[in-house]
Motif scaffolding. Sequence first.
Motif, PDB file in Angstrom:
ATOM      1  N   VAL A 134      66.992   5.708 -11.053  1.00 55.07           N
ATOM      2  CA  VAL A 134      67.401   4.676 -10.632  1.00 55.07           C
ATOM      3  C   VAL A 134      68.407   3.994 -11.322  1.00 55.07           C
ATOM      4  O   VAL A 134      68.456   4.151 -12.613  1.00 55.07           O
ATOM      5  CB  VAL A 134      66.480   3.598  -9.907  1.00 55.07           C
ATOM      6  N   GLU A 193      69.515   0.554 -12.923  1.00 61.47           N
ATOM      7  CA  GLU A 193      68.754  -0.749 -13.348  1.00 61.47           C
ATOM      8  C   GLU A 193      69.019  -2.279 -12.552  1.00 61.47           C
ATOM      9  O   GLU A 193      69.965  -2.060 -11.604  1.00 61.47           O
ATOM     10  CB  GLU A 193      69.599  -1.638 -14.687  1.00 61.47           C
ATOM     11  N   LYS A 194      67.995  -2.756 -12.242  1.00 62.54           N
ATOM     12  CA  LYS A 194      67.690  -3.758 -11.370  1.00 62.54           C
ATOM     13  C   LYS A 194      67.348  -3.139 -10.021  1.00 62.54           C
ATOM     14  O   LYS A 194      66.934  -4.138  -8.919  1.00 62.54           O
ATOM     15  CB  LYS A 194      68.873  -4.629 -11.144  1.00 62.54           C
ATOM     16  N   GLU A 195      67.322  -1.806  -9.710  1.00 58.29           N
ATOM     17  CA  GLU A 195      66.663  -1.347  -8.263  1.00 58.29           C
ATOM     18  C   GLU A 195      65.090  -1.551  -8.487  1.00 58.29           C
ATOM     19  O   GLU A 195      64.598  -1.509  -9.355  1.00 58.29           O
ATOM     20  CB  GLU A 195      66.938   0.175  -8.150  1.00 58.29           C
ATOM     21  N   ASP A 196      64.522  -1.641  -7.130  1.00 59.74           N
ATOM     22  CA  ASP A 196      63.017  -1.582  -7.204  1.00 59.74           C
ATOM     23  C   ASP A 196      62.677  -0.012  -7.014  1.00 59.74           C
ATOM     24  O   ASP A 196      63.242   0.692  -6.439  1.00 59.74           O
ATOM     25  CB  ASP A 196      62.462  -2.349  -5.845  1.00 59.74           C
ATOM     26  N   VAL A 197      61.487   0.487  -7.678  1.00 58.70           N
ATOM     27  CA  VAL A 197      61.091   1.772  -7.605  1.00 58.70           C
ATOM     28  C   VAL A 197      59.717   1.957  -7.197  1.00 58.70           C
ATOM     29  O   VAL A 197      58.838   1.129  -8.000  1.00 58.70           O
ATOM     30  CB  VAL A 197      61.416   2.678  -8.686  1.00 58.70           C
ATOM     31  N   THR A 204      59.412  -3.644 -10.090  1.00 53.90           N
ATOM     32  CA  THR A 204      60.660  -4.685  -9.282  1.00 53.90           C
ATOM     33  C   THR A 204      61.691  -5.015 -10.253  1.00 53.90           C
ATOM     34  O   THR A 204      61.378  -5.023 -11.328  1.00 53.90           O
ATOM     35  CB  THR A 204      60.234  -6.044  -8.564  1.00 53.90           C
ATOM     36  N   ALA A 205      62.900  -4.752  -9.761  1.00 55.46           N
ATOM     37  CA  ALA A 205      63.880  -4.926 -11.081  1.00 55.46           C
ATOM     38  C   ALA A 205      63.898  -4.376 -12.120  1.00 55.46           C
ATOM     39  O   ALA A 205      63.791  -5.044 -13.077  1.00 55.46           O
ATOM     40  CB  ALA A 205      63.939  -6.688 -11.162  1.00 55.46           C
ATOM     41  N   SER A 206      64.134  -2.836 -11.912  1.00 56.59           N
ATOM     42  CA  SER A 206      63.923  -2.058 -12.988  1.00 56.59           C
ATOM     43  C   SER A 206      64.750  -2.289 -14.141  1.00 56.59           C
ATOM     44  O   SER A 206      65.965  -2.708 -13.980  1.00 56.59           O
ATOM     45  CB  SER A 206      63.870  -0.538 -12.622  1.00 56.59           C
ATOM     46  N   VAL A 224      65.752   4.966 -15.667  1.00 53.92           N
ATOM     47  CA  VAL A 224      66.454   3.858 -15.300  1.00 53.92           C
ATOM     48  C   VAL A 224      67.819   3.773 -16.023  1.00 53.92           C
ATOM     49  O   VAL A 224      67.867   3.704 -17.369  1.00 53.92           O
ATOM     50  CB  VAL A 224      65.633   2.615 -15.657  1.00 53.92           C
TER      51      VAL A 224
END
Lengths: 113, 114
Positions: free
Chosen positions: B13, B15-19, B80-82, B112
Amino acid sequence: DTGVSQDPRHKITKRGQNVTFRCDPISEHNRLYWYRQTLGQGPEFLTYFQNEAQLEKSRLLSDRFSAERPKGSFSTLEIQRTEQGDSAMYLCASSLGVRNEQYFGPGTRLTVT
Amino acid sequence: AQKVTQAQTEISVVEKEDVTLDCVYETRDTTYYLFWYKQPPSGELVFLIRRNSFDEQNEISGRYSWNFQKSTSSFNFTITASQVVDSAVYFCALSEAVTGKLIFGQGTTLQVKP
């Protein structure tokens, strides 16, 4: 409070040699577990102690493997006549009782050449 | 037999994506415990959370949350917010109530990217 410690961190040995690893658990923890982890896999259970009593050994643990926990403190894991298939990370974990989380040491990486 | 399955081998992912990391388990025990551990590149397994089989409440800790559903035998983990520091291998594990020994899944490698 210090965490779980293991010694040595790395061990390279020739096939056929004996090796011994040491684990010092968190001081008040009565349960101590040994696991083995190979590359790309999750850890696999080997054996565990409650205080000084060894209560279960996995079928993964051949007769060449022996573990002790004298006086319910530190534990040792010995592998006799090492084979190349023994190369892995050996992890020790301790917990306060069966219901609580296990805390892991940094592991001993064994390489058998 | 008891088993833990983490079907996602690798996830990447930005950065800042949820996973969400999936975990499905099998057990015949009525009392058991579920765990998530993080294994960063340094190699040491870090405990994240423990749930017992009688407590299906979801839990949130900062950017981390866990969804436990007995009906589907799942214990999923959401970040959240990886952040780049979240990059690691994550293991889901099941423990027997009597012995406490952990049965681990094969792990999900999370990368990430900045």
